[in-house]
Enzyme design. Sequence first.
Site, short mmCIF file in Angstrom:
data_model
loop_
_atom_site.label_atom_id
_atom_site.label_comp_id
_atom_site.label_asym_id
_atom_site.label_seq_id
_atom_site.Cartn_x
_atom_site.Cartn_y
_atom_site.Cartn_z
CG HIS A 68 -1.94 -1.10 1.22
ND1 HIS A 68 -3.21 -0.99 0.71
CD2 HIS A 68 -1.84 -2.38 1.68
CE1 HIS A 68 -3.86 -2.14 0.86
NE2 HIS A 68 -3.04 -3.01 1.44
CG ASN B 233 -7.82 -4.45 0.95
OD1 ASN B 233 -7.14 -3.44 1.16
ND2 ASN B 233 -7.32 -5.67 0.99
CG HIS C 8 -2.66 -1.02 14.80
ND1 HIS C 8 -2.77 -2.32 14.37
CD2 HIS C 8 -2.28 -1.06 16.10
CE1 HIS C 8 -2.48 -3.12 15.38
NE2 HIS C 8 -2.19 -2.38 16.44
FE1 HDE Z 1 -2.44 -4.80 5.46
N1 HDE Z 1 -0.65 -3.98 5.95
N2 HDE Z 1 -1.78 -6.61 6.05
N3 HDE Z 1 -4.18 -5.67 4.86
N4 HDE Z 1 -3.12 -3.04 4.84
C1 HDE Z 1 -0.30 -2.70 5.79
O1 HDE Z 1 0.78 -1.42 7.43
C2 HDE Z 1 -0.67 -6.82 6.77
C3 HDE Z 1 -4.52 -6.98 4.97
C4 HDE Z 1 -4.36 -2.74 4.41
O2 HDE Z 1 -3.18 3.49 3.91
C5 HDE Z 1 1.02 -2.36 6.43
O3 HDE Z 1 1.14 0.77 7.86
C6 HDE Z 1 -0.57 -8.22 7.14
C7 HDE Z 1 -5.92 -7.18 4.75
C8 HDE Z 1 -4.44 -1.35 4.03
O4 HDE Z 1 -1.60 3.33 5.41
C9 HDE Z 1 1.45 -3.70 7.06
C10 HDE Z 1 -1.67 -8.82 6.60
C11 HDE Z 1 -6.41 -5.93 4.50
C12 HDE Z 1 -3.17 -0.84 4.27
C13 HDE Z 1 0.30 -4.60 6.69
C14 HDE Z 1 -2.43 -7.80 5.92
C15 HDE Z 1 -5.32 -5.01 4.56
C16 HDE Z 1 -2.37 -1.90 4.79
C17 HDE Z 1 2.00 -1.71 5.50
C18 HDE Z 1 -2.06 -10.29 6.66
C19 HDE Z 1 -7.86 -5.55 4.16
C20 HDE Z 1 -2.70 0.58 4.01
C21 HDE Z 1 2.11 -0.28 5.97
C22 HDE Z 1 -2.08 -10.82 7.97
C23 HDE Z 1 -8.79 -5.84 5.21
C24 HDE Z 1 -3.01 1.50 5.14
C25 HDE Z 1 1.31 -0.20 7.16
C26 HDE Z 1 -2.56 2.89 4.80
C27 HDE Z 1 -1.04 -1.76 5.18
C28 HDE Z 1 0.27 -5.87 7.08
C29 HDE Z 1 -3.62 -8.09 5.20
C30 HDE Z 1 -5.50 -3.61 4.31
C31 HDE Z 1 2.80 -4.23 6.64
C32 HDE Z 1 0.55 -8.83 7.93
C33 HDE Z 1 -6.69 -8.49 4.82
C34 HDE Z 1 -5.64 -0.62 3.48
O5 HDE Z 1 1.53 -3.60 8.44
#
Ligand code: HDE
Length: 704
Positions: free
Chosen positions: A89, A162, A353
């Site tokens: 993202h 999402n 978060h």
């Molecule tokens: Fe994320 N995801 N994600 N994700 N995600 C990040 O956090 C992660 C997942 C989503 O505009 C990171 O600050 C793991 C699902 C959005 O700043 C990180 C897993 C969904 C955004 C991270 C998922 C999301 C992130 C990267 C699986 C939809 C952007 C930077 C366990 C429900 C937020 C940050 C923004 C961002 C980890 C799966 C949505 C690395 C480990 C499912 C919208 O922490």
Amino acid sequence: MTKRVPPSTSSATTTHTPAPPTRRGHGGETHQQSPGGDGTLTTNQGTPISDNQNSLRAGTRGATLLEDFVLREKITHFDHERIPERIVHARGSGAHGYFQVYEPLTELTRAAFLQDPAQKTRVFVRFSTVAGGAGSVDLPRDVRGFAVKFYTEEGNFDLVGNNIPVFFIQDAMKFPDLVHSVKMEADRGFPQAASAHDTFWDFASLMPETMHMLTWAMSDRAIPRSLRMMEGFGVHTFRLINAAGKSTFVKFHWRPTIGSQSVLWDEAVKISGADPDFHRRDLWEAIESGNFPEYELGLQVFDEAFADEFEFDILDATKLIPEEVVPVRLVGKMVLDRNPDNFFAETEQVAYHPGHVVPGIDFTEDPLLQGRLFSYLDTQLSRLGSSNFHEIPINRPVCPLRNFQRDGHMRQTVAQGRLNYEPNSLGPSPREVAHGFASHPAPQSGPKVRERSETFADHYSQARLFYRSQTEPERLHIIKAFSFELGKVETLAVRTRMLGHLHNIEPSLGAAVEKALRMEGAADRIEPARPPIELSASPALSMLHKAPETLKGRKIGVLISDDSDMALLDALKNAISAEGAELKLIAPWVGGVRTSKGGVLAIDHALVAAPSVFFDAVALVLSVGAGALLAKDAAAVDFVRDAFGHLKVIGHTAGAAPLLAKANVAHSADDGIVSLAVLQSVNTFVGVAKRQRIWAREPTLHAL
Ligand code: HDE
């Protein structure tokens, strides 16, 4: 030789009064630096600067002096201007806004911001693509992030969702593998922002649980027309907890009030070149012009009894609950009404978060969500560099924040007194409260295992449900997207494995993609862990099925030239703005066009800079001479040819005939080609344009 310094760059001799720092923000206090004004230019220590053009040297041609603290400070700061981009993202666009609930949700939750319809809760939203870097384009085929931070009176609540209601994987353990596979290949550093390459499809084809989300990702959902026309989903099942402690399961939805819409793949490809910032610009401009994007919050609520009897596990993030089974109740509205003041300070530094919840909202044991609850806090430490990231203005709660956490890198808060521990008896200090956040006492038991629940084993039924619930054009696009992506895969074994999965999703899908690749009969046989079950179609899963007939928030491009019919232009403008859409004038020359009365009409875009992919419908308001001239111009011909190929409604004057002919568009090709010979036909044009695309045209354009 001594060079004379031009007066404009010589050292300033005027004296300035320092501008007082302003304080502003959504609640957190911050020093704002505003451009312009009569403020003195200073160093970061506040020392007035007399020369911002020249470094300090020993003589005009001599070496630069180490003592030049002005230069050193400026360069040092510049050297550190970037922070690590998000691992996923990375490319995002942000906006401020507010949220209001329609009616108190007291029976469901005690969350304070969901009680009072009169109350506006400020929000900051960040939309994003997933795979590309921060500088990648806005329109790759990709999932979009839809993250909302609610600044509530009881702390920040982040709904980090999402634009697709399910996810690729079931367990957080696989997230690094998924992301590694989709990002640029490790040795070569490409492709950027694209899933169409071997490593992604290799991983996906070895992970049957990805099949449902893959089918969504290959649908038009992954190429939205605008961030304003996109649904959002919390994906996981969460809990709402009311004042009596009663828990209700919930899935969160966002619905754009002007309907969801997508572009076609060929448009996405062309937009990516013509305007890589297409979505970011569109969002920015809509907000600047007061055309505020709006999304309704929807809840699907259900209880344990439903969870027990539902065909799928509500803890499995690769599954959704069809709206036809549990309806979506619209409970409030979010309006995005202010652009960020500073992209870095807000959009880049905002830290979402899923673990930022308020009393009244709680988690479930979804193993993907559980992993996320660790990841997001951890990632801020490397991205923002400090456990004090909550003090950055965009991340600060608007409610008081009191605890005994102290110090650390770049601490801003000046904590007073000596009480930095608890319990204490030496003075007043914050204490726990009965109404504070309390986790729902969901019973937990069982052996310590690394094992997937049997209830997560069905990987094809909902992929099939999604595919079958689409309209014909939407299915065709899914077939074409799979064909494009697998067409880019070089390893034969990956292609044949993937084809095997497509057969399991839906035999006709597998066969169509095989045919498109000329790989008939090549699919591997893949034995599903659990054979797909038949489910009733869910029309609500189809974007086209739900698409409203509207032009609201859309853009109509009108190609004009010298001597265009002004009365017709006026009529078009009125009719289009009455629908809540915008008319944009495009002409061969950015300097404008001559009117028959001898004046010059200002325009919005030069033709070379505004291909028809930027617009939802087009009109060609051309005089006889202009039509003949533009028929000889490639940009004009492409403008029309693309509009036709992208199934758009094309209004035209009689003068446009040579241009239409050159673009191979017959006047009577279909009802999307509307003659504007008489003024009244403007209404017909607008009426047809509300359909957004002429879907019946599509099969006539594809021979294969
Ligand atoms: Fe994320 N995801 N994600 N994700 N995600 C990040 O956090 C992660 C997942 C989503 O505009 C990171 O600050 C793991 C699902 C959005 O700043 C990180 C897993 C969904 C955004 C991270 C998922 C999301 C992130 C990267 C699986 C939809 C952007 C930077 C366990 C429900 C937020 C940050 C923004 C961002 C980890 C799966 C949505 C690395 C480990 C499912 C919208 O922490």
